[in-house]
Design a protein around this motif. Sequence first.
Motif, PDB file in Angstrom:
ATOM      1  N   PRO A  72      71.589 -31.306 -43.013  1.00 10.75           N
ATOM      2  CA  PRO A  72      71.795 -31.808 -41.289  1.00 10.75           C
ATOM      3  C   PRO A  72      71.209 -29.793 -40.255  1.00 10.75           C
ATOM      4  O   PRO A  72      71.399 -28.863 -40.781  1.00 10.75           O
ATOM      5  N   PRO A  73      70.586 -30.586 -39.268  1.00  6.86           N
ATOM      6  CA  PRO A  73      70.023 -29.423 -37.642  1.00  6.86           C
ATOM      7  C   PRO A  73      70.931 -27.906 -38.278  1.00  6.86           C
ATOM      8  O   PRO A  73      70.651 -26.816 -37.884  1.00  6.86           O
ATOM      9  N   GLU A  74      72.104 -28.509 -37.901  1.00  3.16           N
ATOM     10  CA  GLU A  74      73.161 -26.997 -37.596  1.00  3.16           C
ATOM     11  C   GLU A  74      73.553 -26.574 -39.041  1.00  3.16           C
ATOM     12  O   GLU A  74      73.761 -24.819 -38.465  1.00  3.16           O
ATOM     13  N   ALA A  75      73.946 -26.989 -40.199  1.00  2.00           N
ATOM     14  CA  ALA A  75      73.625 -26.014 -41.372  1.00  2.00           C
ATOM     15  C   ALA A  75      72.350 -25.043 -41.167  1.00  2.00           C
ATOM     16  O   ALA A  75      72.073 -24.315 -41.835  1.00  2.00           O
ATOM     17  N   LYS A  76      71.124 -25.642 -41.115  1.00  2.22           N
ATOM     18  CA  LYS A  76      69.989 -24.736 -41.120  1.00  2.22           C
ATOM     19  C   LYS A  76      69.721 -23.763 -40.554  1.00  2.22           C
ATOM     20  O   LYS A  76      69.457 -22.729 -40.551  1.00  2.22           O
ATOM     21  N   ARG A  77      70.468 -23.982 -39.346  1.00  3.88           N
ATOM     22  CA  ARG A  77      70.456 -23.301 -37.941  1.00  3.88           C
ATOM     23  C   ARG A  77      72.220 -22.257 -38.720  1.00  3.88           C
ATOM     24  O   ARG A  77      71.558 -20.619 -38.465  1.00  3.88           O
ATOM     25  N   LEU A  78      72.555 -22.761 -38.996  1.00  4.28           N
ATOM     26  CA  LEU A  78      73.734 -21.316 -39.722  1.00  4.28           C
ATOM     27  C   LEU A  78      72.871 -20.451 -41.007  1.00  4.28           C
ATOM     28  O   LEU A  78      73.717 -19.748 -40.765  1.00  4.28           O
ATOM     29  N   LEU A  79      72.630 -21.054 -41.524  1.00  6.39           N
ATOM     30  CA  LEU A  79      71.923 -19.851 -42.736  1.00  6.39           C
ATOM     31  C   LEU A  79      70.461 -19.244 -42.093  1.00  6.39           C
ATOM     32  O   LEU A  79      70.971 -18.482 -42.993  1.00  6.39           O
TER      33      LEU A  79
END
Length: 127
Positions: free
Chosen positions: A4-11
């Motif tokens: 999900p976009p939120e996981a990509k942002r966190l990474l």
Amino acid sequence: MSLPPEAKRLLEDEPVMAHLATCTDGRPHVAPVWYVYDEGTVELVTTGRKLANVRENPRVALSIEESENGDAQWTVTLLGTATVVEDDDENRAARRRINAKYDASPDAYAENTLVRIDVGSGSYRTY
């Protein structure tokens, strides 16, 4: 692989440690590493046992977690195939990207070698 976009942002943004899992002689070896993530690829620089393990067996896993006072806020687990990159220019560029994320000197860890991981699958969880 789709996170999900939120996981990509966190990474991409959070300067948290990843734990790299490699395997040697049929036994796991896990060690903390700094990394950068970009669209399904992880880059890290390393040396020693981790690098030797990747050369022997390129199948790896990464576990990344942010916690607050020991309580997990989110976790991402990635499985992939690692490639050791021997090119000096690519190694310098990767070190600059990684060191910038963790606010370290651009020349830190100059002896380390770039490992690029093509992520095949991943999972993400918030708490």
